[in-house]
Design a protein around this motif. Structure first.
Motif, short mmCIF file in Angstrom:
data_model
loop_
_atom_site.label_atom_id
_atom_site.label_comp_id
_atom_site.label_asym_id
_atom_site.label_seq_id
_atom_site.Cartn_x
_atom_site.Cartn_y
_atom_site.Cartn_z
N SER A 26 -15.75 -3.67 11.19
CA SER A 26 -15.78 -4.93 11.94
C SER A 26 -15.61 -4.58 13.41
N ALA A 27 -15.90 -5.53 14.28
CA ALA A 27 -15.77 -5.27 15.71
C ALA A 27 -14.34 -4.88 16.10
N PRO A 28 -13.30 -5.60 15.61
CA PRO A 28 -11.95 -5.19 15.97
C PRO A 28 -11.60 -3.78 15.45
N GLN A 29 -12.04 -3.46 14.24
CA GLN A 29 -11.77 -2.13 13.69
C GLN A 29 -12.48 -1.06 14.52
N TYR A 30 -13.73 -1.30 14.85
CA TYR A 30 -14.50 -0.35 15.65
C TYR A 30 -13.83 -0.12 17.00
N CYS A 31 -13.43 -1.19 17.65
CA CYS A 31 -12.80 -1.08 18.97
C CYS A 31 -11.51 -0.28 18.90
N GLN A 32 -10.71 -0.56 17.89
CA GLN A 32 -9.44 0.15 17.75
C GLN A 32 -9.68 1.64 17.53
N GLN A 33 -10.64 1.97 16.67
CA GLN A 33 -10.91 3.38 16.37
C GLN A 33 -11.51 4.14 17.55
N HIS A 34 -12.24 3.44 18.42
CA HIS A 34 -12.92 4.10 19.53
C HIS A 34 -12.24 3.87 20.88
N GLY A 35 -11.06 3.25 20.86
CA GLY A 35 -10.32 3.04 22.10
C GLY A 35 -11.01 2.12 23.07
N VAL A 36 -11.65 1.08 22.53
CA VAL A 36 -12.39 0.12 23.34
C VAL A 36 -11.63 -1.21 23.31
#
Length: 94
Positions: A26-36
């Motif tokens: 999901s967008a929140p998961q992706y952002c957390q994993q990639h430091g975004v």
């Protein structure tokens, strides 16, 4: 300790958004994993999707009470807003 801020170009944001869309996250998961920053991600995703409000438009939470139909036969309404410290705002309609 303050977080570091990474300034990204428009093309970098487009790549990040494309990568997230192709991922299984999901967008929140992706952002957390990639430091975004999720807030920045969301802003840029809206920008690229064309769903940004037109520039110069003003968002308002104002509700025009004249458009609310009367709930009783009298058509009267009274509103009291308690703002704290003994301050009240009273609205009434005759």
């Amino acid at each position: 300790m303050a977080k570091s801020y990474t300034r990204r170009s428009s093309s970098e944001w487009q790549q990040i958004i494309d990568d997230q869309a192709e991922s299984d996250f999901s967008a929140p998961q992706y952002c957390q994993q990639h430091g975004v920053s999720y807030a920045s991600f969301s802003k840029w995703r809206r920008h690229f999707s064309g769903t940004n409000p037109p520039s110069g438009s003003i968002h308002s939470d104002f509700i025009d009470l004249s458009q609310v139909p009367a709930l009783s036969g009298s058509g009267r309404w009274n509103i009291t807003l308690c703002l704290g410290d003994g301050v009240e705002l009273r609205l009434s309609r005759d």
